[in-house]
Design a protein around this motif. Structure first.
Motif, PDB file in Angstrom:
ATOM      1  N   ASN B  28       0.812  -1.215   0.000  1.00 14.82           N
ATOM      2  CA  ASN B  28       0.000   0.000   0.000  1.00 14.82           C
ATOM      3  C   ASN B  28       0.851   1.273   0.000  1.00 14.82           C
ATOM      4  O   ASN B  28       0.322   2.378   0.166  1.00 14.82           O
ATOM      5  CB  ASN B  28      -0.948   0.008   1.203  1.00 14.82           C
ATOM      6  CG  ASN B  28      -0.205   0.074   2.528  1.00 14.82           C
ATOM      7  OD1 ASN B  28       0.931  -0.384   2.631  1.00 14.82           O
ATOM      8  ND2 ASN B  28      -0.832   0.634   3.536  1.00 14.82           N
ATOM      9  N   HIS B  29       2.137   1.119  -0.207  1.00 15.13           N
ATOM     10  CA  HIS B  29       3.014   2.287  -0.264  1.00 15.13           C
ATOM     11  C   HIS B  29       3.019   2.867  -1.671  1.00 15.13           C
ATOM     12  O   HIS B  29       2.903   2.152  -2.671  1.00 15.13           O
ATOM     13  CB  HIS B  29       4.440   1.919   0.157  1.00 15.13           C
ATOM     14  CG  HIS B  29       4.575   1.754   1.638  1.00 15.13           C
ATOM     15  ND1 HIS B  29       5.801   1.577   2.244  1.00 15.13           N
ATOM     16  CD2 HIS B  29       3.660   1.753   2.637  1.00 15.13           C
ATOM     17  CE1 HIS B  29       5.626   1.471   3.555  1.00 15.13           C
ATOM     18  NE2 HIS B  29       4.336   1.571   3.809  1.00 15.13           N
ATOM     19  N   GLU B  96       4.482   5.210   2.809  1.00 13.05           N
ATOM     20  CA  GLU B  96       3.062   5.257   2.511  1.00 13.05           C
ATOM     21  C   GLU B  96       2.654   6.598   1.928  1.00 13.05           C
ATOM     22  O   GLU B  96       1.834   6.687   1.023  1.00 13.05           O
ATOM     23  CB  GLU B  96       2.282   4.972   3.798  1.00 13.05           C
ATOM     24  CG  GLU B  96       0.788   4.871   3.634  1.00 13.05           C
ATOM     25  CD  GLU B  96       0.120   4.471   4.935  1.00 13.05           C
ATOM     26  OE1 GLU B  96      -1.114   4.408   4.957  1.00 13.05           O
ATOM     27  OE2 GLU B  96       0.833   4.236   5.931  1.00 13.05           O
ATOM     28  N   SER B 102       3.087  11.167   6.194  1.00  6.33           N
ATOM     29  CA  SER B 102       3.656   9.827   6.030  1.00  6.33           C
ATOM     30  C   SER B 102       4.332   9.313   7.279  1.00  6.33           C
ATOM     31  O   SER B 102       4.734  10.069   8.155  1.00  6.33           O
ATOM     32  CB  SER B 102       4.681   9.824   4.918  1.00  6.33           C
ATOM     33  OG  SER B 102       5.885  10.414   5.371  1.00  6.33           O
TER      34      SER B 102
END
Lengths: 110, 116
Positions: B28-29, B96, B102
């Motif tokens: 999901n980054h 992310e 972040s």
């Protein structure tokens, strides 16, 4: 561009004592200041970070302080343990680009 | 805990050869990076990548270097014609988000490149 200076290059402490590592940076636009611990032959691992809108952050035995005016930030480790022995890197920059310091070899002796 | 995966762990190549270092960032980054560390020295920034394009790059990242996200999971660093001084540990990292939102980077375990 950003230039990060880190001191000392080596630090020996007795178990239970505190360790302090200091870094200075040059670019006033830098807004993110992480600290990484790297054991021999392994990846850098984030241990704590601070952003430019915060002056101090603490996580158990580790704390970081930031002085934006003077452009320096420090890592404080209290009650050091042998497993704290590693190379510690500071870094400064923005999300897209970090400049790392040269590292501090910390040795904690029992 | 999610990890950034790098392959191979060690690559030996002849000077002048092309190498491709591979990375699988955390799923999901959205932000990807390459850094390198010459033995005993500091970690050096090479390049950051977002939305399928380079966001920032350093002076080290010259025309011999390129990055690519060939599919939805891999992120590669190519060195077209390796030099002896390219020998280093190459770390991939991902995050992310950015800025005040972040979390920090997560580094992979690195690829040790040896140019002979």
């Amino acid at each position: 561009g950003e230039n990060v200076e880190q001191h000392p290059s080596t630090l020996s402490v007795q178990e239970g004592d505190s360790a302090v590592i200091k870094c200075t940076y040059s670019d006033s636009a830098s807004n993110y200041f992480p600290w990484y611990k790297q054991e021999l032959g392994k990846r850098p691992q984030l241990i704590i970070d601070i952003r430019s809108n915060v002056g101090e952050k603490k996580d158990q035995r580790i704390a970081v302080t930031l002085n934006k005016t003077a452009k320096h930030f420090s890592l404080h480790i209290t009650e050091t343990q042998p497993e704290d022995s590693a190379v510690y890197f500071c870094a400064a920059g923005s999300w897209g680009k970090l400049q790392f310091g040269a590292g501090t070899q910390v040795v904690v002796t029992p | 805990e999610p990890e950034v995966t790098q392959t191979p762990s060690h690559q030996v190549t002849q000077m002048g050869q092309e190498v491709i270092l591979r990375c699988v960032p955390i799923s999901n980054h959205l932000y990807f990076y390459w850094y390198r560390q010459i033995l005993g020295q500091k970690v050096e920034f090479l390049v950051s990548f977002y939305n399928n394009e380079i966001s920032e790059k350093s002076e080290i990242f010259d025309d011999q270097f390129s990055v690519e996200r060939p599919d939805g999971s891999n992120f590669t660093l190519k060195i077209r014609s390796t030099k002896l001084e390219d020998s280093a540990m190459y770390f991939c990292a991902s995050s992310e988000g950015q800025g005040l939102i972040s979390g920090g980077y997560t580094f992979g375990s690195g690829t040790r490149l040896t140019v002979v």
